[in-house]
Design an enzyme around this catalytic site. Structure first.
Site, short mmCIF file in Angstrom:
data_model
loop_
_atom_site.label_atom_id
_atom_site.label_comp_id
_atom_site.label_asym_id
_atom_site.label_seq_id
_atom_site.Cartn_x
_atom_site.Cartn_y
_atom_site.Cartn_z
CG HIS A 20 14.17 137.59 158.24
ND1 HIS A 20 15.00 137.48 159.32
CD2 HIS A 20 13.20 136.66 158.41
CE1 HIS A 20 14.57 136.50 160.11
NE2 HIS A 20 13.48 135.98 159.58
CG ASP A 115 18.24 138.85 159.96
OD1 ASP A 115 17.24 139.12 159.30
OD2 ASP A 115 18.20 138.08 160.97
#
Ligand code: U2F
Length: 448
Positions: A20, A115
């Site tokens: 990520h 994110d």
């Protein structure tokens, strides 16, 4: 000092697990090039920052946030456990550091990039009166099922039939309830990650923009639905074509590949989180021996201890096992003929760019959805019979992919998809144009 030359300040909040933080940093580096007057503060855990930050950068600065782990915590092997602790610490661990960064630099925050997992980004951006840009690291279809969780849950029912087709969603008729990530219609809805993703789906319509590591022509029907749901949905990938990463080939994988025949090698990797259970490692090893294909295996763990006795010696002439491999370059190498993977989104994109058909053993999250989408919608890969690695199932999948008419068709289809991926990143390509829009959003220059 560079900081005095920068007029804007963007805060970036990373999710420090799986793959990520790396693509988010990748996005930030692209934005930094496009916005030279901007300082980026990149917040993640110390462990994540130390592995993703390539070097000291002038205008992109890492800051460590608390990982949430209790005093004296020792990792016991369950990858979901540290995630659970970390999620208990958000958003306090982030806001604490943000306040300090603003105080130290004297620069208020002009834009928040997080994110997409972080639903709290919506409230935080409101408090700061700045745009919220959410970055989605997986595929459009996974984002869609999280955005539509309430609808899907109502339609299927809680713990509804696993074999029910998802034909009530456009372009989902080849998929079934069983292919959905856990926590949408079954599983523990209150577990940390399912709860996080459910909240995410509810908060994302508040994002100024959502950027994703994909491209317009991949899953276009789903992409169009996302555009209707969100204020601004921008595909800006695939990142493996827009960024130049340094290649670490310290184990000599590329040299080894160049000694193999065209499309003859099976490349194996289950990503950055997972190691399959012992009996499945055994089954895959036996299948590799039986099928006699040359193989290159990026193996997390100790192959001497975890693979069947004698396997390493017997397969040495044909096989190469390494602890980490330059995967993108490997998948682009003409000697590779198939990719055995867990179905992580980055791996799917890299396989498309390499034009290599995939064989999947999915484990969690979006991986089952990616598996079925590649198999049933796009037709350039295969799930294993029964969903897990057995000797017979793996031999069959390898034969089918490497040496059958169907395998050839899969290779043709993925070759066509590869071309579309390349088109997206050409000058004036869709991802390039979407990126220009994103630059306007983050620099507050967008007139809506
Ligand atoms: C989580 O994914 P993972 O990190 O498990 O897997 P991928 O998305 O496939 O990413 C793995 C990356 O690591 C690289 C590889 C990919 O970029 O090229 N890599 C490598 O360079 N060398 C190696 O030997 C092995 C891997 C999650 F588990 C998935 O479900 C999600 O789809 C994904 C994205 O959100 O994050």
């Amino acid at each position: 000092e560079s900081q005095t030359q920068t007029s804007k300040h963007i805060a970036v909040l990373a999710f420090p697990f799986g793959t990520h933080a790396a693509p988010l940093l990748n996005l930030v580096l692209q934005l930094s090039q496009a916005c030279p007057d901007t300082l980026f503060s990149f917040l993640s855990t110390q462990q994540s920052n130390s592995s993703t930050f390539p070097m000291k950068l002038d205008k992109v600065k890492p800051f460590d946030v608390w990982d949430g782990l209790p005093e004296g915590y020792r990792f016991g092997g369950n990858p979901h456990e540290p995630v659970g602790y970390f999620l208990k610490a958000v958003p306090g661990n982030f806001t604490e550091v943000l306040d300090r960064v603003v105080a130290e630099t004297g620069k208020p925050i002009d834009c928040l990039i997080t994110d997409a997992f972080y639903a709290f980004g919506a409230d935080l951006a409101d408090e700061l009166s700045v745009p919220w840009v959410a970055f989605w690291t997986a595929g459009p279809r996974a984002l869609f099922v999280h955005a539509d969780t309430d609808f899907i849950r109502r339609h299927v029912g809680v713990n509804g039939p696993q074999d029910m087709p998802l034909d009530f969603l456009p372009d989902f008729s080849g998929l079934r309830v069983a292919d959905l990530p856990g926590g949408i219609t079954s599983g523990d809805f209150d577990a940390p990650v399912p709860a996080l993703l459910h909240k995410m789906g509810q908060a994302l319509p508040r994002a100024t923009a959502i950027a994703a590591n994909s491209y317009e022509d991949l899953d276009n029907t789903v992409v169009n639905m996302l555009k209707l749901r969100f204020s601004m949905y921008l595909n800006i990938g695939p990142f493996n074509l827009v960024s130049s990463s340094t290649v670490d080939d310290s184990h000599g994988c590329l040299d080894w590949l160049s000694k193999q025949e065209q499309a003859s090698v099976v490349y194996i990797s289950f990503g950055s989180v997972i190691t399959p259970p012992p009996h499945e490692l055994q089954a895959l090893s036996e299948a590799l021996e039986e099928s006699e294909c040359p193989f290159l295996w990026s193996f997390r763990g100790d192959p001497e201890k975890q693979l069947p006795s004698g396997f390493l010696e017997r397969t040495r002439p044909k096989g190469k096992i390494v602890p980490w491999a330059p995967q993108q370059k490997i998948l682009e190498h003409s000697s590779v003929g198939a990719f055995v993977s867990h179905g992580g989104w980055n791996s799917v994109l890299e396989s498309i760019v390499g034009g290599v058909p995939m064989i999947f053993r999915p484990f969690f999250g979006d991986q089952t959805l990616n598996t079925r989408t590649v198999e049933a919608v796009w037709g350039f890969g295969l799930g294993l019979e029964g969903g897990t690695l057995t000797k017979e199932g793996a031999v069959k999948a390898l034969k089918l992919t490497m040496c059958s008419e169907q395998g050839k068709k899969m290779r043709d289809r993925i070759g066509q998809q590869k071309e579309l991926a390349y088109n997206a990143v050409k000058p004036n390509g869709s991802s390039v144009e979407n990126f220009k829009t994103l630059v306007k959003v983050v620099s507050n220059k967008l007139t809506l």
